[in-house]
Design an enzyme around this catalytic site. Structure first.
Site, PDB file in Angstrom:
ATOM      1  N   GLU A  30       3.901  10.236   7.478  1.00 42.23           N
ATOM      2  CA  GLU A  30       2.756  11.096   7.111  1.00 42.23           C
ATOM      3  C   GLU A  30       2.113  11.726   8.334  1.00 42.23           C
ATOM      4  O   GLU A  30       0.911  11.967   8.380  1.00 42.23           O
ATOM      5  CB  GLU A  30       1.685  10.316   6.318  1.00 42.23           C
ATOM      6  CG  GLU A  30       2.190   9.347   5.274  1.00 42.23           C
ATOM      7  CD  GLU A  30       3.000  10.004   4.179  1.00 42.23           C
ATOM      8  OE1 GLU A  30       3.210  11.222   4.230  1.00 42.23           O
ATOM      9  OE2 GLU A  30       3.436   9.279   3.285  1.00 42.23           O
ATOM     10  N   ARG A  74       0.842  -1.198   0.000  1.00 37.52           N
ATOM     11  CA  ARG A  74       0.000   0.000   0.000  1.00 37.52           C
ATOM     12  C   ARG A  74       0.878   1.248   0.000  1.00 37.52           C
ATOM     13  O   ARG A  74       0.581   2.246  -0.679  1.00 37.52           O
ATOM     14  CB  ARG A  74      -0.934  -0.005   1.218  1.00 37.52           C
ATOM     15  CG  ARG A  74      -2.100   1.001   1.106  1.00 37.52           C
ATOM     16  CD  ARG A  74      -1.762   2.376   1.631  1.00 37.52           C
ATOM     17  NE  ARG A  74      -1.174   2.289   2.941  1.00 37.52           N
ATOM     18  CZ  ARG A  74      -0.236   3.117   3.392  1.00 37.52           C
ATOM     19  NH1 ARG A  74       0.213   4.107   2.643  1.00 37.52           N
ATOM     20  NH2 ARG A  74       0.263   2.967   4.604  1.00 37.52           N
ATOM     21  N   ALA A 122      -1.832  11.177   0.687  1.00 34.52           N
ATOM     22  CA  ALA A 122      -1.268   9.938   1.216  1.00 34.52           C
ATOM     23  C   ALA A 122      -1.912   9.557   2.548  1.00 34.52           C
ATOM     24  O   ALA A 122      -2.176   8.373   2.815  1.00 34.52           O
ATOM     25  CB  ALA A 122       0.243  10.082   1.372  1.00 34.52           C
TER      26      ALA A 122
END
Length: 396
Positions: free
Chosen positions: A376, A95, A255
């Site tokens: 992130e 992913r 993201a």
């Protein structure tokens, strides 16, 4: 491993999806089960990234699938999220690959690039013929990109970039890097003293990507240190539409959205493993799933998987309407990863000693999720984003 029928009996997600969304999910699930799951334990053990799968992901339409035009599929936000969920149910590394390629590198070009830049890179990246990376984080810390030390300076008609980046996914495999640097060029107007993005072909002299070794997490994927030493670029290497930190943040939010769904895929995989064990292993003359404490754990795990996916679905519908805010993305990322890790820990307890072996995916998911929790935006950063939205006061 298919989704356990008992889970579907409690949580009927399909009823909330369109036929197109279900099709994307089934295609991603089939890819994960047929191409990733048979080899992922070996790849994780050997710290091996299976590069040959890149073209297959491209052929299936998963690379930049949420983008429109330039060979991209133009799928909706929920369809993209479901694909992330199914790929991360196999392994977070895959992913992550789709996220770095599509949500970071391709999105940066699509959002901020010139038409020539889009035509040059996006079609090749959509097929997997070209790989991109997104170079923002620096060795001294990732949570404060405003303090970046990488610089881009004018040199004649071109640019020279110097600096260093760390934890850059795919950098040693990439054909092009989206590099964020601080510039000081009055010729660019108000955007001339700000962070700007540049497209750097990785074959450019002075660009060096070195894979980070010794990882105990994300072992089936690639993260790198990047050195930028007197990297010389033409004038048109700059992304014309990105000025300031809103540029990289716009990509990071893409993201983060994928992570909201993806982490729930890892969580579902852990729940499936625990459910299989609970109904298949007998202790004291009965399946361990017949014990109240085990059923309580399974119920709590299912509760958080269902809540997390429903939150992801809600955020996806908001995104499709153009109404999704950064604070809402932070709510989703914080919740999904935090709960997925707790589910992994509970699943391990049901699996007992065997849960620390690669006969089950749980420890691999738990290790990977520790990285997902950090990149992130850490938990703490997302808590502060939410706190700022609640109070109107910045604690950064």
């Amino acid at each position: 491993m298919t989704t356990a029928p008992r889970i579907d009996a409690v949580f009927d997600l399909d009823a909330l999806l369109t036929p197109e969304e279900r099709d994307w999910q089934q295609r991603a699930r089939a890819f994960a089960q047929e191409r990733i799951l048979p080899v992922i334990e070996e790849d994780f053990e050997n710290a091996h990234f299976r590069r040959e799968l890149i073209a297959e992901l491209g052929a299936a339409g998963f690379l930049g699938m949420h983008l429109t035009g330039y060979g991209c599929a133009g799928a909706g936000a929920v369809a993209y999220g479901l694909a992330c969920l199914e790929l991360e149910a196999a392994d977070s590394g895959w992913r992550t690959f789709v996220s770095v390629q599509g949500s970071l590198a391709m999105s940066a070009i699509a959002k901020y690039g010139s038409e020539e830049q889009k035509q040059t890179w996006l079609p090749r990246m959509a097929t997997g013929d070209a790989v991109g990376c997104f170079a923002l984080t620096e060795p001294q810390g990732g949570s404060d990109p405003a303090a970046m030390t990488t610089t881009a300076r004018r040199d004649g008609d071109g640019w020279v970039i110097d600096g260093a980046k760390r934890w850059i996914g795919l950098a040693s495999l990439a054909d092009v890097a989206v590099v964020w640097a601080r510039v000081d060029d009055p010729a660019l107007g108000e955007g001339g003293r700000a962070v700007r993005g540049f497209l750097v072909p990785t074959a450019t002299p002075g660009f060096t990507a070195t894979p980070i070794t010794g990882k105990l997490s994300m072992r089936a994927s690639v993260q790198c240190d990047v050195a930028l030493d007197d990297v010389r670029l033409p004038a048109d290497a700059i992304l014309p539409g990105a000025e300031g930190l809103s540029g990289p943040f716009g990509c990071l939010n893409e993201a983060r959205y994928g992570i909201i769904w993806g982490a729930m895929g890892a969580a579902r995989s852990c729940l499936e493993a625990a459910l299989e064990r609970a109904t298949g292993r007998e202790v004291f003359g009965k399946p361990i799933g017949a014990n109240q404490l085990t059923q309580a754990k399974l119920a709590d795990m299912l509760l958080e998987v269902e809540k997390g996916i429903l939150l992801a679905l809600h955020l996806g519908r908001l995104k499709e309407r153009g109404a999704l805010t950064p604070a809402q993305i932070s709510v989703g990322k914080l919740n999904s990863v935090r709960e997925a890790l707790e589910i992994a820990h509970q699943a391990r307890s049901i699996l007992a000693g065997d849960g620390i072996t690669n006969a089950y995916p749980v420890m691999r998911h738990a290790a990977n999720l520790e990285s997902v929790r950090t990149y992130e935006g850490t938990d703490e950063i997302h808590q502060l984003v939410i706190g700022r939205a609640l109070t109107g006061l910045s604690a950064f």
